[in-house]
Write a protein that holds these residues in place. Structure first.
Motif, mmCIF file in Angstrom:
data_model
loop_
_atom_site.group_PDB
_atom_site.id
_atom_site.type_symbol
_atom_site.label_atom_id
_atom_site.label_comp_id
_atom_site.label_asym_id
_atom_site.label_seq_id
_atom_site.Cartn_x
_atom_site.Cartn_y
_atom_site.Cartn_z
ATOM 1 N N ASP A 52 0.866 -1.168 0.000
ATOM 2 C CA ASP A 52 0.000 0.000 0.000
ATOM 3 C C ASP A 52 0.907 1.224 0.000
ATOM 4 O O ASP A 52 2.051 1.171 0.449
ATOM 5 N N ASN A 54 -0.133 4.504 1.265
ATOM 6 C CA ASN A 54 -0.371 5.337 2.444
ATOM 7 C C ASN A 54 -0.504 4.483 3.696
ATOM 8 O O ASN A 54 -1.520 3.816 3.891
ATOM 9 N N SER A 59 5.677 5.153 5.000
ATOM 10 C CA SER A 59 4.847 5.117 3.795
ATOM 11 C C SER A 59 5.393 4.085 2.813
ATOM 12 O O SER A 59 6.554 3.669 2.891
ATOM 13 N N LYS A 61 6.105 4.639 -0.237
ATOM 14 C CA LYS A 61 7.187 5.288 -1.002
ATOM 15 C C LYS A 61 8.497 5.211 -0.238
ATOM 16 O O LYS A 61 9.548 4.892 -0.818
ATOM 17 N N THR A 82 -2.804 1.683 -4.369
ATOM 18 C CA THR A 82 -3.145 2.974 -3.771
ATOM 19 C C THR A 82 -4.534 3.428 -4.224
ATOM 20 O O THR A 82 -5.043 2.954 -5.233
ATOM 21 N N ASP A 84 -4.799 6.725 -4.511
ATOM 22 C CA ASP A 84 -4.365 8.029 -5.020
ATOM 23 C C ASP A 84 -3.885 7.879 -6.457
ATOM 24 O O ASP A 84 -2.848 7.276 -6.708
ATOM 25 N N THR A 89 1.592 11.789 -7.985
ATOM 26 C CA THR A 89 1.832 10.542 -7.259
ATOM 27 C C THR A 89 2.356 9.468 -8.206
ATOM 28 O O THR A 89 3.331 8.781 -7.909
#
Length: 127
Positions: A52, A54, A59, A61, A82, A84, A89
């Protein structure tokens, strides 16, 4: 194929793992956050990380950046999940050298296609 699924929401991990099992993947390990994922990745070899984006603590990322820069695991394919889907992003994730991206909600066919696409993309990047 050994798969690590990382998501802070138990329901989302459960859904993903069930979908993977329906696609006949059996060697699946789960982590509740990026920190736990790093520990698992240091202790054992995985072929695919599904994370995931978030999450609290770390995070998706940051997890990807740590994997690519600190863990030296070029064999590991990374698929990001995600909700998003904004342009910034997506561009940020592409620069992180991910192998695939799925926007929630998704279905079994989308997962199947992304797994196939991620494997092909990762093989090309690894050469």
């Amino acid at each position: 194929m050994r798969i690590l699924v990382v998501d802070d929401m138990p329901l989302m991990r459960h859904v993903m793992i069930n979908m993977l099992r329906r696609l006949e993947y059996e060697d699946i390990v789960e982590a509740t956050d990026g920190q736990q994922a790093i520990k698992l990745l240091k202790a054992s070899r995985f072929d695919l990380l599904i994370t995931d984006l978030n999450m609290p603590k770390m995070s998706g990322k940051t997890l990807i950046d740590k994997i690519r820069k600190e863990l030296n695991q070029p064999h590991l394919a990374i698929l990001v999940v995600t909700c998003d889907d904004n342009k910034d992003t997506v561009l940020n994730l592409i620069s992180a050298k991910i192998d695939g991206l799925m926007v929630k909600p998704f279905n079994l066919q989308t997962l199947k296609k992304q797994l196939r696409y991620s494997a092909i993309r990762h093989d090309k990047q690894s050469q």
